[in-house]
Design an enzyme around this catalytic site. Structure first.
Site, PDB file in Angstrom:
ATOM      1  N   ASP A 200       0.828  -1.202   0.000  1.00 12.32           N
ATOM      2  CA  ASP A 200       0.000   0.000   0.000  1.00 12.32           C
ATOM      3  C   ASP A 200       0.863   1.253   0.000  1.00 12.32           C
ATOM      4  O   ASP A 200       1.872   1.311  -0.706  1.00 12.32           O
ATOM      5  CB  ASP A 200      -0.942  -0.042   1.209  1.00 12.32           C
ATOM      6  N   HIS A 241      -3.165   5.572   4.650  1.00 12.78           N
ATOM      7  CA  HIS A 241      -4.075   4.492   4.265  1.00 12.78           C
ATOM      8  C   HIS A 241      -3.622   3.154   4.837  1.00 12.78           C
ATOM      9  O   HIS A 241      -4.409   2.406   5.413  1.00 12.78           O
ATOM     10  CB  HIS A 241      -4.135   4.434   2.740  1.00 12.78           C
ATOM     11  N   SER A 433     -11.599  -0.681   1.181  1.00 13.42           N
ATOM     12  CA  SER A 433     -10.217  -0.779   1.665  1.00 13.42           C
ATOM     13  C   SER A 433     -10.153  -1.377   3.060  1.00 13.42           C
ATOM     14  O   SER A 433      -9.141  -1.983   3.432  1.00 13.42           O
ATOM     15  CB  SER A 433      -9.573   0.610   1.709  1.00 13.42           C
TER      16      SER A 433
END
Length: 499
Positions: A200, A241, A433
């Site tokens: 990621d 994230h 996600s």
């Protein structure tokens, strides 16, 4: 398998409302997502809205890709020079002689033998080829790829820009991160002895984010700087994230070791080839060291263009990520848990959509478990909930898990929109996600309790879930019935399925 061994190995490395009454309209943010990716990437990328190229059949979704690269995956019997010669012929046919350039290709291969398969032959290589135009016009990479596929039977595709499955600043699927005072309450003692790899955005420094206790970066190059200009505003739309994803594991399986691997470039964007390259490099090294992570999370992806012509609905798939999915499936050492995307459409989103032909890839849509009466966004007594309004859906979605208002670890002193509130370590987040790591954590929980393969652990989790309706493309809902229950606790069949 230990985290330390995986980290030591890395020393040699570089660097998705109510129950659908029918198909929902695409989220209005889809164009903004692609535009934000291109804006961050730079001049050598475009947003294809299908108006001129018919990239997708109607209803079309915007797709972003590079204009200076084309990806090839030759058959095993075709040499790289032959593939490049066919590319040159296709460029000449589309652009004219003397109007284009071809640079030095980059080859991505996976040659490690797999004990889990009788066929130990190397997987077909993937080639990224730089292409250019001698004029100011962009190379028509989509037309060239389609020509190669139709006339030369040479698999080809654009190098798609991939984005994490939340959303850019101002266009999050269910609002941006919402400040909260704490993460989810951990379920003590679960997940010990399992290793998770998150490919990621990278791992921030501890002064920039509240990091889950068992999260570490694979290498020093896997760091993330979410605010490079120090203006207290997130630089890119998926800042922190990876940290938020790791926080899902810290709640469900707090004893699992979580390793963060950055796939984004200096501009904060990954392409399908660059992401595949980092995954191949990392997983090949882990294979050689006998240190595979059992759970791999891909909370990013892309819609794709179609072949067009006689095959208008056939996808020009991301070929580098296809190589990764095939390699993981061949070795049977891990599962890839991938977010289904947040565009509110049934159009496939890759790499999640590889699940149709690759059992080791698990595609995850998001449920909204905030609507039931148990007061917990993580749980539902029926193990189901209504699909989140933003979640992609379809027969290519394998699993459904909570993905709305999950409290998790997050940024420290960072805003996600001008004038927005400062996030101070913890936030509620929404998106596929975060549904994807929910399923990944349930798999890790089952692995820690019982010996067996990651795929066997997934089957156990799946078999204890609740089938969803054909209206969302089926799949299995696997919300926890309570925070004290197991990932394989059978659902109460006396309660109605809500998905």
């Amino acid at each position: 398998m230990t985290l330390d061994l995986l980290v030591r190995t890395a020393a040699v490395l570089t660097l998705v409302p109510t129950l659908f009454a029918g198909p929902p309209a695409p989220e209005p943010t889809a164009l903004a997502v692609s535009q934000a990716l291109v804006a961050a990437f730079g001049s050598d990328a475009v947003v294809d809205d299908s108006q001129d190229t018919h990239c997708q059949s109607a209803p079309a979704m915007p797709v972003a890709y590079r204009t200076d690269r084309i990806i090839l995956r030759p058959p095993a019997t075709m040499t790289t020079p032959t593939a490049l010669a066919r590319l040159a012929a296709a460029l000449q046919a589309e652009m004219g002689a003397g109007t284009f350039t071809i640079g030095t290709p980059e080859v991505l291969e996976w040659n490690e033998p797999a004990a889990a398969r009788l066929d130990d032959s190397p997987l077909r290589k993937v080639i990224s080829v730089p292409v250019g135009s001698v004029s100011a016009e962009d190379v028509p990479v989509l037309r060239v790829a389609r020509r190669l596929v139709r006339l030369d039977h040479l698999p080809a595709a654009p190098d798609y820009l991939v984005g994490p499955s939340n959303g850019p600043l101002g266009v999050w699927p269910d609002g941006g991160p919402e400040k909260t005072g704490s993460p989810g309450v951990p379920r003590p003692g679960l997940g010990a002895g399992t290793t998770v790899a998150l490919f990621d955005s990278g791992v921030p420094a501890s002064i920039e984010a509240k990091l889950p206790p068992r999260l570490s970066a694979l290498t020093a190059g896997d760091a993330e700087d979410p605010d490079r200009n120090d203006d207290d505003l997130a630089d890119v739309y998926y800042a922190v994230h990876l940290t938020a994803i790791a926080g899902i594991f810290a709640t469900i399986v707090p004893e699992a070791d979580v390793v963060g691997v950055r796939v984004t470039g200096p501009n904060g964007v990954a392409t399908e080839f660059s992401a595949a390259k980092r995954m191949v490099t990392t997983l090949r090294a882990a294979h050689r060291a006998g240190a595979w992570p059992q759970v791999i999370v891909n909370s990013f992806g892309t819609a794709v263009c179609h072949e067009g012509g006689p095959n208008p609905g056939v996808d020009l798939i991301p070929l580098g990520l296809q190589l990764v999915a095939e390699a993981v499936d061949r070795h049977q050492e891990a599962v890839v848990v991938a977010a289904a995307g947040n565009r509110g459409t049934d159009k496939p989103f890759y790499p999640a959509a590889f699940q149709g032909g690759v059992e080791s890839v698990i595609s995850v849509g998001a449920l909204d478990a905030t609507a039931d009466n148990d007061g917990n966004a993580w749980t539902s007594k029926s193990r189901t909930a209504k699909p989140a309004s933003f979640s992609n859906y379809g027969d290519w979605v394998t699993a459904w898990a909570p993905g709305v208002d999950l409290a998790t670890y997050h940024a420290v002193g960072l805003r996600f929109e001008p004038g927005g509130e400062l996030i101070d370590g913890y936030a509620k987040v929404s998106g596929t996600s975060f549904a994807a790591p929910f399923v990944g954590a349930e798999i890790a929980e089952e692995l820690a309790r019982h010996s067996g393969s990651p795929l066997e652990a997934w089957r156990a989790v799946r078999d204890a879930g609740r089938p969803c309706s054909a209206e969302v493309g089926s799949g299995v809902a696997v919300a926890l019935s309570s925070m004290d229950s197991r990932s394989t606790t059978p659902a109460d069949r006396g309660l109605p399925a809500e998905c």
